[in-house]
Design a protein around this motif. Structure first.
Motif, PDB file in Angstrom:
ATOM      1  N   ASP A 207       4.095  -5.256  -3.294  1.00  0.00           N
ATOM      2  CA  ASP A 207       3.506  -6.306  -2.469  1.00  0.00           C
ATOM      3  C   ASP A 207       3.613  -5.957  -0.990  1.00  0.00           C
ATOM      4  O   ASP A 207       2.788  -6.381  -0.179  1.00  0.00           O
ATOM      5  N   VAL A 208       4.663  -5.207  -0.653  1.00  0.00           N
ATOM      6  CA  VAL A 208       4.904  -4.777   0.725  1.00  0.00           C
ATOM      7  C   VAL A 208       5.201  -3.282   0.706  1.00  0.00           C
ATOM      8  O   VAL A 208       6.114  -2.835   0.011  1.00  0.00           O
ATOM      9  N   LEU A 209       4.439  -2.524   1.473  1.00  0.00           N
ATOM     10  CA  LEU A 209       4.634  -1.078   1.593  1.00  0.00           C
ATOM     11  C   LEU A 209       5.125  -0.764   2.995  1.00  0.00           C
ATOM     12  O   LEU A 209       4.510  -1.170   3.981  1.00  0.00           O
ATOM     13  N   HIS A 210       6.218  -0.010   3.083  1.00  0.00           N
ATOM     14  CA  HIS A 210       6.797   0.391   4.369  1.00  0.00           C
ATOM     15  C   HIS A 210       6.756   1.915   4.465  1.00  0.00           C
ATOM     16  O   HIS A 210       7.316   2.614   3.620  1.00  0.00           O
ATOM     17  N   VAL A 211       6.100   2.412   5.518  1.00  0.00           N
ATOM     18  CA  VAL A 211       5.969   3.854   5.732  1.00  0.00           C
ATOM     19  C   VAL A 211       6.658   4.221   7.047  1.00  0.00           C
ATOM     20  O   VAL A 211       6.149   3.914   8.127  1.00  0.00           O
ATOM     21  N   PRO A 212       7.824   4.849   6.992  1.00  0.00           N
ATOM     22  CA  PRO A 212       8.522   5.276   8.213  1.00  0.00           C
ATOM     23  C   PRO A 212       7.941   6.576   8.757  1.00  0.00           C
ATOM     24  O   PRO A 212       7.044   7.177   8.141  1.00  0.00           O
ATOM     25  N   GLY A 213       8.470   7.014   9.902  1.00  0.00           N
ATOM     26  CA  GLY A 213       8.017   8.260  10.493  1.00  0.00           C
ATOM     27  C   GLY A 213       9.183   9.181  10.808  1.00  0.00           C
ATOM     28  O   GLY A 213      10.251   9.086  10.205  1.00  0.00           O
ATOM     29  N   GLY A 214       8.973  10.046  11.766  1.00  0.00           N
ATOM     30  CA  GLY A 214       9.963  11.065  12.103  1.00  0.00           C
ATOM     31  C   GLY A 214       9.319  12.428  12.073  1.00  0.00           C
ATOM     32  O   GLY A 214       8.159  12.587  11.675  1.00  0.00           O
ATOM     33  N   GLN A 215      10.052  13.438  12.486  1.00  0.00           N
ATOM     34  CA  GLN A 215       9.470  14.777  12.578  1.00  0.00           C
ATOM     35  C   GLN A 215       8.950  15.285  11.243  1.00  0.00           C
ATOM     36  O   GLN A 215       7.984  16.039  11.184  1.00  0.00           O
ATOM     37  N   GLY A 216       9.571  14.872  10.131  1.00  0.00           N
ATOM     38  CA  GLY A 216       9.134  15.322   8.821  1.00  0.00           C
ATOM     39  C   GLY A 216       7.775  14.807   8.412  1.00  0.00           C
ATOM     40  O   GLY A 216       7.199  15.278   7.423  1.00  0.00           O
ATOM     41  N   GLN A 217       7.254  13.863   9.153  1.00  0.00           N
ATOM     42  CA  GLN A 217       5.912  13.337   8.859  1.00  0.00           C
ATOM     43  C   GLN A 217       4.862  14.424   8.866  1.00  0.00           C
ATOM     44  O   GLN A 217       3.938  14.436   8.046  1.00  0.00           O
TER      45      GLN A 217
ATOM     46  N   ASP B 245      -0.280  16.515   2.243  1.00  0.00           N
ATOM     47  CA  ASP B 245       0.317  16.388   0.925  1.00  0.00           C
ATOM     48  C   ASP B 245      -0.496  15.377   0.109  1.00  0.00           C
ATOM     49  O   ASP B 245      -0.364  14.168   0.267  1.00  0.00           O
ATOM     50  N   ALA B 246      -1.341  15.895  -0.778  1.00  0.00           N
ATOM     51  CA  ALA B 246      -2.267  15.034  -1.506  1.00  0.00           C
ATOM     52  C   ALA B 246      -1.551  13.992  -2.359  1.00  0.00           C
ATOM     53  O   ALA B 246      -2.013  12.851  -2.472  1.00  0.00           O
ATOM     54  N   ALA B 247      -0.413  14.380  -2.966  1.00  0.00           N
ATOM     55  CA  ALA B 247       0.293  13.446  -3.835  1.00  0.00           C
ATOM     56  C   ALA B 247       0.871  12.275  -3.046  1.00  0.00           C
ATOM     57  O   ALA B 247       0.718  11.110  -3.437  1.00  0.00           O
ATOM     58  N   VAL B 248       1.528  12.575  -1.928  1.00  0.00           N
ATOM     59  CA  VAL B 248       2.128  11.508  -1.120  1.00  0.00           C
ATOM     60  C   VAL B 248       1.049  10.644  -0.485  1.00  0.00           C
ATOM     61  O   VAL B 248       1.123   9.402  -0.513  1.00  0.00           O
ATOM     62  N   LEU B 249       0.020  11.271   0.072  1.00  0.00           N
ATOM     63  CA  LEU B 249      -1.051  10.495   0.701  1.00  0.00           C
ATOM     64  C   LEU B 249      -1.784   9.644  -0.325  1.00  0.00           C
ATOM     65  O   LEU B 249      -2.179   8.506  -0.038  1.00  0.00           O
ATOM     66  N   GLY B 250      -1.969  10.188  -1.534  1.00  0.00           N
ATOM     67  CA  GLY B 250      -2.607   9.403  -2.585  1.00  0.00           C
ATOM     68  C   GLY B 250      -1.782   8.200  -2.973  1.00  0.00           C
ATOM     69  O   GLY B 250      -2.316   7.106  -3.226  1.00  0.00           O
ATOM     70  N   TRP B 251      -0.458   8.384  -3.026  1.00  0.00           N
ATOM     71  CA  TRP B 251       0.440   7.263  -3.334  1.00  0.00           C
ATOM     72  C   TRP B 251       0.366   6.200  -2.247  1.00  0.00           C
ATOM     73  O   TRP B 251       0.277   5.005  -2.554  1.00  0.00           O
ATOM     74  N   ILE B 252       0.397   6.625  -1.006  1.00  0.00           N
ATOM     75  CA  ILE B 252       0.274   5.668   0.103  1.00  0.00           C
ATOM     76  C   ILE B 252      -1.041   4.906  -0.006  1.00  0.00           C
ATOM     77  O   ILE B 252      -1.080   3.674   0.114  1.00  0.00           O
ATOM     78  N   ARG B 253      -2.113   5.623  -0.233  1.00  0.00           N
ATOM     79  CA  ARG B 253      -3.450   5.013  -0.317  1.00  0.00           C
ATOM     80  C   ARG B 253      -3.514   4.004  -1.469  1.00  0.00           C
ATOM     81  O   ARG B 253      -4.016   2.890  -1.308  1.00  0.00           O
ATOM     82  N   ASP B 254      -2.976   4.392  -2.616  1.00  0.00           N
ATOM     83  CA  ASP B 254      -3.026   3.525  -3.792  1.00  0.00           C
ATOM     84  C   ASP B 254      -2.166   2.284  -3.596  1.00  0.00           C
ATOM     85  O   ASP B 254      -2.594   1.167  -3.912  1.00  0.00           O
ATOM     86  N   GLN B 255      -0.959   2.467  -3.081  1.00  0.00           N
ATOM     87  CA  GLN B 255      -0.083   1.315  -2.875  1.00  0.00           C
ATOM     88  C   GLN B 255      -0.621   0.385  -1.795  1.00  0.00           C
ATOM     89  O   GLN B 255      -0.540  -0.846  -1.917  1.00  0.00           O
ATOM     90  N   ALA B 256      -1.174   0.946  -0.736  1.00  0.00           N
ATOM     91  CA  ALA B 256      -1.725   0.105   0.334  1.00  0.00           C
ATOM     92  C   ALA B 256      -2.909  -0.720  -0.161  1.00  0.00           C
ATOM     93  O   ALA B 256      -3.122  -1.853   0.283  1.00  0.00           O
ATOM     94  N   ALA B 257      -3.663  -0.163  -1.119  1.00  0.00           N
ATOM     95  CA  ALA B 257      -4.822  -0.883  -1.650  1.00  0.00           C
ATOM     96  C   ALA B 257      -4.405  -2.142  -2.391  1.00  0.00           C
ATOM     97  O   ALA B 257      -5.138  -3.136  -2.411  1.00  0.00           O
ATOM     98  N   GLY B 258      -3.218  -2.119  -3.012  1.00  0.00           N
ATOM     99  CA  GLY B 258      -2.764  -3.278  -3.765  1.00  0.00           C
ATOM    100  C   GLY B 258      -1.812  -4.177  -3.015  1.00  0.00           C
ATOM    101  O   GLY B 258      -1.630  -5.338  -3.383  1.00  0.00           O
TER     102      GLY B 258
END
Length: 247
Positions: free
Chosen positions: A69-79, A85-98
């Protein structure tokens, strides 16, 4: 505000080289949201080290995360290592959609941009990266916390660098459970900052200090800009030159 009897699934992304306060600052707030479950998700169950070497363990893998219901995406140099990274970006995209609410902190906003989620949005990020937001189709806003809302009611909360994540998370807690709940969380944390110096932004810090900080981060900033330019070119986005920032 979401009805108090609605249980919330809240999740944070964890990755190597993040800035731990981007994660743990909002954690202090979001883990206290009434009637919610908070978990940290990473590509694997291996411990990661933040940019200063602090070891952090995830609760579960990205694949094991429920619909959040709530997605939190932090940052930092490792961003920067995740921008392709297709897998991580896809997960972010999918979770943000819902998700009904999305919170980014610091350069977590650039990960949202790499996932294609910033087009047409007002957003902010770390002060030394805010000029990159137009490469992802966003309007950069020079504020500590920026809130953008979709027509369907989805709320996007963008917090600037590092400690701003606490402010953004409190704003988010108020949107989730109301002002009184957020105020109770703030009191429980005794969050009443009184910084010893007025040096927390480039506008207020001494020019020599700002110059030192920019010089120290010059290589990373250049890599981030090269990545942002490449993504913009692939998507046909033409940011203004130089990128403008709304105040």
């Amino acid at each position: 505000m979401i009805p108090p009897d609605t249980h919330l699934q809240i999740g944070s992304l964890l990755f190597e080289g993040l800035d731990q306060i981007d994660l743990t600052g909002p954690f202090e707030v979001l883990s206290r949201v009434p009637n919610s479950t908070y978990r940290v998700y990473a590509p694997s169950l291996d411990p990661v080290r933040d940019v200063r070497g602090l070891r952090i363990l995830p609760d579960a893998t990205l694949a094991e995360a429920p619909r959040l219901d709530v997605l939190h995406v932090p940052g930092g140099q490792g961003q920067e290592a995740l921008m392709r990274d297709a897998a991580v970006l896809g997960w972010i995209r999918d979770q943000a959609a819902g998700a009904g609410h999305v919170l980014s902190v610091c350069t977590g906003a650039l990960l949202l941009g790499a996932a294609g989620l910033l087009v047409g949005r007002r957003a902010t990020t770390y002060w030394n990266a805010v000029h990159l937001l137009p490469f992802f189709g966003a309007e950069p806003v020079d504020e500590r916390v920026v809130i953008d809302r979709d027509a369907d009611g989805r709320t996007w909360v963008f917090a600037a660098g590092v400690t701003a994540g606490i402010d953004g998370a409190l704003r988010l807690a108020a949107a989730l459970r109301g002002d009184e709940a957020a105020q109770a969380i703030q009191l429980g944390m005794q969050y009443a900052p009184e910084p010893p110096f007025d040096s927390g932004t480039p506008r207020t810090a001494p020019p020599a200090i700002v110059a030192q900080a920019r010089a120290a981060a010059a290589d990373l900033t250049a890599r981030r800009e090269a990545t942002a330019r490449a993504i913009a070119a692939e998507r046909g986005i033409r940011p203004p030159e130089p990128a403008s920032v709304t105040r």
